[in-house]
Design an enzyme around this catalytic site. Structure first.
Site, PDB file in Angstrom:
ATOM      1  N   GLU A   1     -10.460   3.655  -2.229  1.00 34.02           N
ATOM      2  CA  GLU A   1      -9.523   4.790  -2.277  1.00 34.02           C
ATOM      3  C   GLU A   1      -8.137   4.346  -2.742  1.00 34.02           C
ATOM      4  O   GLU A   1      -7.153   4.513  -2.025  1.00 34.02           O
ATOM      5  CB  GLU A   1      -9.383   5.396  -0.869  1.00 34.02           C
ATOM      6  CG  GLU A   1     -10.671   5.845  -0.241  1.00 34.02           C
ATOM      7  CD  GLU A   1     -10.524   6.137   1.261  1.00 34.02           C
ATOM      8  OE1 GLU A   1      -9.500   5.760   1.868  1.00 34.02           O
ATOM      9  OE2 GLU A   1     -11.442   6.751   1.819  1.00 34.02           O
TER      10      GLU A   1
ATOM     11  N   GLY B   1      -4.545   4.404  -4.410  1.00 33.06           N
ATOM     12  CA  GLY B   1      -3.572   5.406  -4.829  1.00 33.06           C
ATOM     13  C   GLY B   1      -2.490   4.728  -5.658  1.00 33.06           C
ATOM     14  O   GLY B   1      -2.432   4.842  -6.884  1.00 33.06           O
TER      15      GLY B   1
ATOM     16  N   TYR C   1      11.806   3.452   3.458  1.00 35.50           N
ATOM     17  CA  TYR C   1      11.179   2.149   3.714  1.00 35.50           C
ATOM     18  C   TYR C   1      12.065   0.976   3.276  1.00 35.50           C
ATOM     19  O   TYR C   1      11.606  -0.158   3.269  1.00 35.50           O
ATOM     20  CB  TYR C   1       9.875   1.992   2.922  1.00 35.50           C
ATOM     21  CG  TYR C   1       8.869   3.091   3.015  1.00 35.50           C
ATOM     22  CD1 TYR C   1       8.286   3.434   4.235  1.00 35.50           C
ATOM     23  CD2 TYR C   1       8.448   3.765   1.868  1.00 35.50           C
ATOM     24  CE1 TYR C   1       7.318   4.432   4.293  1.00 35.50           C
ATOM     25  CE2 TYR C   1       7.485   4.757   1.929  1.00 35.50           C
ATOM     26  CZ  TYR C   1       6.921   5.082   3.148  1.00 35.50           C
ATOM     27  OH  TYR C   1       5.966   6.058   3.201  1.00 35.50           O
TER      28      TYR C   1
ATOM     29  N   CYS D   1      24.364  14.416   0.906  1.00 40.47           N
ATOM     30  CA  CYS D   1      25.362  14.066   1.918  1.00 40.47           C
ATOM     31  C   CYS D   1      24.760  13.261   3.056  1.00 40.47           C
ATOM     32  O   CYS D   1      24.649  13.736   4.197  1.00 40.47           O
ATOM     33  CB  CYS D   1      26.019  15.337   2.422  1.00 40.47           C
ATOM     34  SG  CYS D   1      26.792  16.211   1.073  1.00 40.47           S
TER      35      CYS D   1
ATOM     36  N   TYR E   1       3.916   8.050  -4.461  1.00 38.75           N
ATOM     37  CA  TYR E   1       4.792   8.341  -3.330  1.00 38.75           C
ATOM     38  C   TYR E   1       6.216   8.671  -3.802  1.00 38.75           C
ATOM     39  O   TYR E   1       7.191   8.319  -3.158  1.00 38.75           O
ATOM     40  CB  TYR E   1       4.767   7.176  -2.302  1.00 38.75           C
ATOM     41  CG  TYR E   1       3.350   6.833  -1.906  1.00 38.75           C
ATOM     42  CD1 TYR E   1       2.619   7.699  -1.104  1.00 38.75           C
ATOM     43  CD2 TYR E   1       2.710   5.692  -2.393  1.00 38.75           C
ATOM     44  CE1 TYR E   1       1.298   7.430  -0.775  1.00 38.75           C
ATOM     45  CE2 TYR E   1       1.384   5.405  -2.076  1.00 38.75           C
ATOM     46  CZ  TYR E   1       0.684   6.284  -1.266  1.00 38.75           C
ATOM     47  OH  TYR E   1      -0.624   6.020  -0.948  1.00 38.75           O
TER      48      TYR E   1
HETATM   49  C1  LIG Z   1      -2.727   6.137   1.863  1.00 40.72           C
HETATM   50  C2  LIG Z   1      -4.178   5.956   1.892  1.00 40.72           C
HETATM   51  C3  LIG Z   1      -4.849   5.422   0.787  1.00 40.72           C
HETATM   52  C4  LIG Z   1      -4.144   4.954  -0.459  1.00 40.72           C
HETATM   53  O1  LIG Z   1      -3.331   3.856  -0.244  1.00 40.72           O
HETATM   54  P1  LIG Z   1      -2.645   3.120  -1.499  1.00 40.72           P
HETATM   55  O2  LIG Z   1      -1.828   2.068  -0.868  1.00 40.72           O
HETATM   56  O3  LIG Z   1      -1.830   4.130  -2.208  1.00 40.72           O
HETATM   57  O4  LIG Z   1      -3.724   2.555  -2.334  1.00 40.72           O
HETATM   58  C5  LIG Z   1      -6.235   5.314   0.847  1.00 40.72           C
HETATM   59  N1  LIG Z   1      -6.923   5.714   1.938  1.00 40.72           N
HETATM   60  C6  LIG Z   1      -6.305   6.229   3.023  1.00 40.72           C
HETATM   61  C7  LIG Z   1      -7.117   6.653   4.173  1.00 40.72           C
HETATM   62  C8  LIG Z   1      -4.926   6.371   3.044  1.00 40.72           C
HETATM   63  O5  LIG Z   1      -4.322   6.868   4.121  1.00 40.72           O
END
Ligand SMILES: *Cc1c(COP(=O)(O)O)cnc(C)c1O
Length: 421
Positions: A275, A277, A318, A346, A375
């Site tokens: 998964e 991102g 962060y 502000c 993000y």
């Molecule tokens: C945020 C998240 C991702 C993606 O994380 P990346 O660091 O953007 O690759 C994948 N799986 C779950 C369950 C997440 O919460």
């Protein structure tokens, strides 16, 4: 590698000069490169080429429908964490059997909706949630495919706000309880146990925590099979980091990550799901902003730009670092000087960088934040009544507005003044 390069001293997104986009859509804006998104997705496909797999893009990193369509058309699945993200995946043309539903707080409405519309798998994060899915699926007369998200208690060695795999984090089921919960799941109506899920955090720049987590997933899988469960799919989450600071960091490549997966889990004969991102969308996007004022301060100069923390919150949330570069390249030999780069909101927290060395800049100059495709836009807000900024997608020499800036009329029209006021 991305497709944002200087040509004749002007920063381009693929074949499009950024000042051209700025002229047409106004600043600030996000711009994404199709070629970079595609390249990053294909790197993961190659990395898992040794096995049956599905790469589920984590929509929470960038949820624009055009981005999802581009990836979906390449064969990507989607990892969603809300009913809204599920609707985005489907609206982008991704079939339900390629959508995985993660997240710690799925509501009954969301569970029922995705069961009716079609879902590949629920990544279940708690026992009460397992019971809720069972009840709803049984009532609908369907079977819900599930994996339990286990919390392997490993230190992802990343920022504490994006570490998710330690026992003190809110995510997943403690791995020591997993066998008991799987046993319970197998007896529940409306539940089909198909796999194991793990996600230990985001922006990991070291493969060791992944190897530790995968070793625990391996032991658990063998144990669960002995217990009689047909574990046939492993979802290994996302989390691979990107080089925000190009000069001094080189996180592992997808191909190396794929090798760790193969070495840890390759002999189990499971379908592998990941998964990612950030690694797909992060370096595929930039935030382009222009300088409103150059303000001479005591001991430091401030570059006040027209983007702010509401447009890109990572630095204030962060303490994140983004490379910030001028859109028009300076003459060779130009001496850099330190600037504090801030937005108009502000809040003192509305600071993108302190004492950042930049070539001399002045009002109306364009600057670009690299690695802003993940993000970025998804975490933006309209704080200070600043309109959400536009998103633009480039492909070769063409570009299109993929989310327009709302007008002030549209923003104001969302509020209602009760008639008794
Ligand atoms: C945020 C998240 C991702 C993606 O994380 P990346 O660091 O953007 O690759 C994948 N799986 C779950 C369950 C997440 O919460």
């Amino acid at each position: 590698m991305d497709h944002f390069l200087y040509r004749d001293g002007i920063l381009h997104a693929e074949d499009v000069p950024l000042p051209e986009i700025a002229r047409q859509v106004g600043t600030p804006f996000y711009v994404y490169s199709s070629a970079t998104l595609e390249r990053h997705f294909k790197l993961f496909q190659e990395a898992l080429g040794w096995t049956d797999h599905l790469i589920c893009f984590a929509i929470k990193s960038n949820s624009n429908l055009a981005v999802l369509k581009l990836l979906g058309d390449l064969g990507a699945g989607m990892d969603v964490v809300s009913g809204g993200e599920y609707r985005r995946a489907r609206a982008a043309g991704v079939p339900g059997d390629r959508v995985v539903f993660s997240g710690v707080g799925k509501t009954r409405e969301e569970i029922a909706y995705v069961l009716e519309q079609g879902i590949r798998q629920f990544n279940v994060e708690s026992e009460p949630e397992l019971l809720a899915i069972s009840q709803i699926a049984a009532k609908l007369g369907v079977s819900a495919p599930i994996a339990l998200r286990v919390n392997p208690d490993v230190d992802a060695k990343t920022h504490e706000k994006i570490a998710t795999g330690k026992s003190e984090n809110k995510f997943g089921i403690p791995i020591a309880r997993a066998r008991a919960v799987y046993a319970q799941a197998a007896d529940l109506p409306g539940i089909e146990v198909i796999g194991v899920d793990v996600h230990i955090g985001s922006q990991l720049t070291d493969l060791e925590p992944f190897a530790q987590a995968f070793a625990k997933v391996r032991d658990l899988t063998l144990q669960l099979r002995e217990d009689g469960h047909d574990i046939r799919r492993l979802d290994l989450g996302g989390g691979l980091g990107i080089p925000y600071e190009r000069s001094n960091s080189a996180p592992p490549l997808p191909i190396e990550y794929g090798k760790v997966i193969e070495e840890s889990l390759g002999d189990l004969g499971c379908e592998i799901e990941i998964e990612p991102g950030r690694l797909i969308s992060g370096n595929a996007g930039m935030l382009v902003t222009s300088v409103i004022y150059l303000k001479k301060g005591e001991g430091r100069d401030f570059l006040i730009v027209d983007a702010a923390m509401n447009d890109l919150v990572r630095p204030s949330m962060y303490g994140a670092y983004h490379d910030i570069v001028p859109v028009i390249e300076a003459e060779p030999g130009t001496v850099a000087q330190p600037y504090d780069i801030v937005g108009p909101v502000c809040e003192t927290g509305d600071t993108f960088a302190k004492a950042r060395n930049m070539v001399p800049l002045a009002a109306d100059d364009l600057v670009a934040f690299r690695s802003a495709g993940a993000y970025g836009a998804v975490m933006s807000s309209e704080y200070n009544s600043r309109p959400l900024i536009p998103e633009v997608l480039v492909r070769g020499g063409e570009f299109a507005l993929i989310r327009a800036r709302p007008s002030f009329e549209e923003m104001l029209a969302r509020d209602t003044i009760p008639e008794w006021l």
